[in-house]
Scaffold this motif. Structure first.
Motif, short mmCIF file in Angstrom:
data_model
loop_
_atom_site.label_atom_id
_atom_site.label_comp_id
_atom_site.label_asym_id
_atom_site.label_seq_id
_atom_site.Cartn_x
_atom_site.Cartn_y
_atom_site.Cartn_z
N ARG A 1 -6.83 -14.71 -0.82
CA ARG A 1 -7.48 -13.85 -1.80
C ARG A 1 -6.52 -12.71 -2.11
O ARG A 1 -6.21 -11.90 -1.24
N ASN A 2 -6.05 -12.65 -3.34
CA ASN A 2 -4.99 -11.73 -3.70
C ASN A 2 -5.49 -10.53 -4.49
O ASN A 2 -6.52 -10.61 -5.16
N PRO A 3 -4.72 -9.45 -4.46
CA PRO A 3 -5.02 -8.34 -5.35
C PRO A 3 -4.60 -8.67 -6.78
O PRO A 3 -3.98 -9.70 -7.03
N ASP A 4 -4.93 -7.80 -7.69
CA ASP A 4 -4.41 -7.88 -9.06
C ASP A 4 -2.97 -7.37 -9.01
O ASP A 4 -2.72 -6.16 -8.93
N PHE A 5 -2.00 -8.29 -9.02
CA PHE A 5 -0.62 -7.89 -8.82
C PHE A 5 -0.09 -6.99 -9.94
O PHE A 5 0.73 -6.10 -9.69
N ALA A 6 -0.52 -7.22 -11.17
CA ALA A 6 -0.07 -6.37 -12.27
C ALA A 6 -0.59 -4.95 -12.08
O ALA A 6 0.15 -3.97 -12.30
N ALA A 7 -1.85 -4.82 -11.68
CA ALA A 7 -2.41 -3.49 -11.42
C ALA A 7 -1.71 -2.83 -10.23
O ALA A 7 -1.44 -1.62 -10.24
N LEU A 8 -1.42 -3.62 -9.22
CA LEU A 8 -0.72 -3.10 -8.05
C LEU A 8 0.65 -2.56 -8.46
O LEU A 8 1.08 -1.50 -8.00
N ALA A 9 1.34 -3.30 -9.33
CA ALA A 9 2.65 -2.85 -9.81
C ALA A 9 2.54 -1.50 -10.50
O ALA A 9 3.37 -0.60 -10.30
N ARG A 10 1.50 -1.35 -11.32
CA ARG A 10 1.33 -0.09 -12.03
C ARG A 10 1.06 1.06 -11.07
O ARG A 10 1.51 2.20 -11.28
N ASP A 11 0.35 0.78 -9.99
CA ASP A 11 0.11 1.81 -8.98
C ASP A 11 1.42 2.24 -8.31
O ASP A 11 1.57 3.39 -7.90
N PHE A 12 2.36 1.31 -8.18
CA PHE A 12 3.68 1.65 -7.64
C PHE A 12 4.47 2.51 -8.62
O PHE A 12 5.42 3.19 -8.22
#
Length: 557
Positions: free
Chosen positions: A491-502
């Motif tokens: 079960r993964n996070p929203d990787f695009a949203a995670l990138a934006r948080d970075f």
């Protein structure tokens, strides 16, 4: 008089080390302090010791020099162990400096104490703990020599915390010259004679040729003799894939058509590869211990020659030098049989790059769509890093390498390599496109190094194949235990949203029609970018679907 820590920096300077990767620790504070005063070494602070080690290995691949990582004692060293294993498996020179407890506290079960000789002895070429500051320069010079000579690999240098504070007389930085190894003229004439007698000779080229001189020598010798070149696993960039002598990439589970084609060779010349189980498709070609065809094996370390398989000529030589010297014994004209054989193998290799399947499946994008678009859009000098995982099969099959386009990937199969390698490549070549292909599993292991890219102002593009599974293991489950799925779902996070948080650009791709625009946006952005692709699990590899795997498995029951 100067601190031992300052002596260490002098030795790094003597070895032309301009960048070290680290996670800071109190056990080597004196080294960090010494680095603060020396502007000639770029210190890259990473978010995990495994990431630091992977960055050092990738940097070594790109520079031809030993990679250097620094980590703290105990837990820091254990986190870096994956890089030590990868350096050993990939024959990459790595010097790992590890903090150690104070000398008076050794062998007392002190806080974070580890016997590094016992821990790393089976993986490292040499493990040394420097207890006498007067010997530090000598031991570190030896460490670099061990790492770079013979079979390149990892060396561990343990630095007791209090030793680094000791004072040493004079500047002691120096380097030990590496030995030169070359084949004799009689051996070169023997190889040239074997080539002349063969109708279907084949060069298998490996990672020790992964430098500009090596690649030039490989192409020159192959062209002079008219010999096709197959590349060892994860080294498809050694010869331009559209070169008429390119005969394919001997990767994990090479397609049957390629394996059958190269298996018809009547002479194998292996240069710069140890001919491990992956490149040889399970020690089948060339077979061990008795190859079906004459074998010339060139490697700079005698221990790797003739121990596992019979060789007709085992030559302890630098691979670059061997090929340059062999070129001098080339015939005046190419053998027509060699040219016909080369055309046949090149046609097979080229045919494998054709994919006419669907761009999408019911459960997501078929990853071929992403790789084909990347092949069209990436520059000829792009640097491609590849993590471990089934998605990599699509990259290795459909993306053109060589001719300036680099492949940086671990033959060890280590998950988590791709993102740190992309950061290291972007630091080394900030003006070039750097693209990492990584699975969702691998990204979650070292994707935190995206923060390192942002901190140091470099712009890798991370393309994530998100199929919500440990795909390679799922594939093996379907082969051996069809329809019995266990422990491979994610079960993964929203990787695009995670990138934006970075602080990076995050792009989601849910349909193959979105791929081109996503990649064009990423390439134009000039900032760290994550392209998260909802990938089909049904199309689990470049050679099979889950449905087909189940059919095959059930048909044999």
């Amino acid at each position: 008089m100067q601190r031992a820590a300052d002596v260490l920096i002098e030795v790094l300077k003597a070895h032309e080390i301009d960048r070290v990767f680290c996670v800071p620790g109190e056990s080597y504070l004196n080294v960090l302090d010494a680095l603060a005063d020396y502007v000639g070494i770029d210190v890259v602070t990473c978010r995990h010791e495994g990431g630091a080690g992977f960055m050092a290995i990738a940097d070594a691949r790109l520079t031809g020099r030993a990679g250097v990582a620094m980590v703290s004692r105990g837990p820091g060293a254990m986190n870096a162990a994956i890089a030590v294993h990868t350096a050993q498996q990939d024959a990459v020179p790595l010097v790992l400096f590890v903090g150690q407890v104070e000398r008076a506290h050794r062998h007392m079960a002190a806080f974070q104490e580890v016997d590094y000789g016992q821990v790393f002895g089976s993986m490292a070429k040499w493990v040394i703990e420097v207890n006498d500051a007067d010997q530090l320069a000598d031991r570190v010079a030896s460490a670099f020599h061990y790492a770079c000579s013979g079979t390149p690999g990892p060396v561990i240098v343990a630095l007791p915390e209090d030793m680094l504070e000791d004072m040493v007389e004079g500047e002691r930085g120096y380097r030990l010259p590496l030995p030169a190894a070359a084949a004799s003229d009689s051996s070169l004439k023997q190889v040239a004679s074997m080539i002349a007698k063969a109708r279907r000779p084949l060069i298998i080229a490996g990672g020790l040729l992964k430098n500009e001189e090596g690649q030039r020598a490989l192409q020159s010798a192959a062209e002079a003799f008219g010999i096709p070149v197959a590349t060892a696993v994860r080294h498809a960039d050694l010869l331009a894939n559209d070169h008429p002598l390119f005969a394919g990439h001997l990767a994990y589970g090479a397609p049957a058509a390629l394996a059958q084609a190269v298996g018809q060779a009547d002479l194998v010349i292996a240069v710069g590869t140890r001919l491990g189980d992956v490149t040889t498709q399970g020690y089948v070609f060339p077979a061990a211990p008795h190859p079906a065809q004459p074998l010339v094996h060139v490697w700079p370390d005698a221990s790797a020659l003739g121990a596992l398989r019979k060789t007709d000529a085992g030559l302890v030589a630098d691979p670059d030098t061997f090929l340059m010297d062999l070129r001098k014994f080339a015939p005046a004209s190419r053998d027509p049989d060699h040219e016909a054989w080369s055309r046949k193998l090149h046609q097979v290799a080229q045919s494998l790059a054709d994919w006419h399947g669907p761009g999408d499946a019911e459960d997501g994008v078929v990853f071929s769509s992403v790789v084909q678009a990347a092949n069209r859009l990436l520059a000829d000098d792009a640097i491609i890093t590849i993590d471990a995982g089934n998605f990599g099969g699509w990259v290795q099959r459909l993306l053109r390498f060589g001719g300036g386009r680099k492949m940086v990937a671990p033959s060890s199969g280590a998950m988590g390599y791709g993102v740190p390698a992309a950061v290291a490549a972007s630091l080394r070549y900030p003006e070039r496109q750097v693209v990492c292909f990584v699975g969702d599993g691998g990204f979650m292991m070292t994707g935190n190094e995206l923060a390192t890219a942002i901190q140091y102002g470099v712009n890798p593009i991370l393309v994530i194949s998100d199929n919500s599974a440990y795909g390679t293991i799922r594939m093996h489950q379907e082969k051996h235990f069809p329809e019995r799925v266990s422990a491979t779902g994610l079960r993964n996070p929203d990787f695009a949203a995670l990138a934006r948080d970075f602080g990076a650009l995050g792009i989601s791709v849910n349909d193959s029609s979105q791929v081109d625009e996503a990649l064009r946006t990423a390439l134009a952005a000039r900032q760290p970018t994550v392209v998260s692709v909802r990938t089909s699990l049904q199309y689990i590899s470049a050679s099979a679907t889950i449905e087909k795997l189940r059919e095959r498995a059930n048909s044999t029951r």
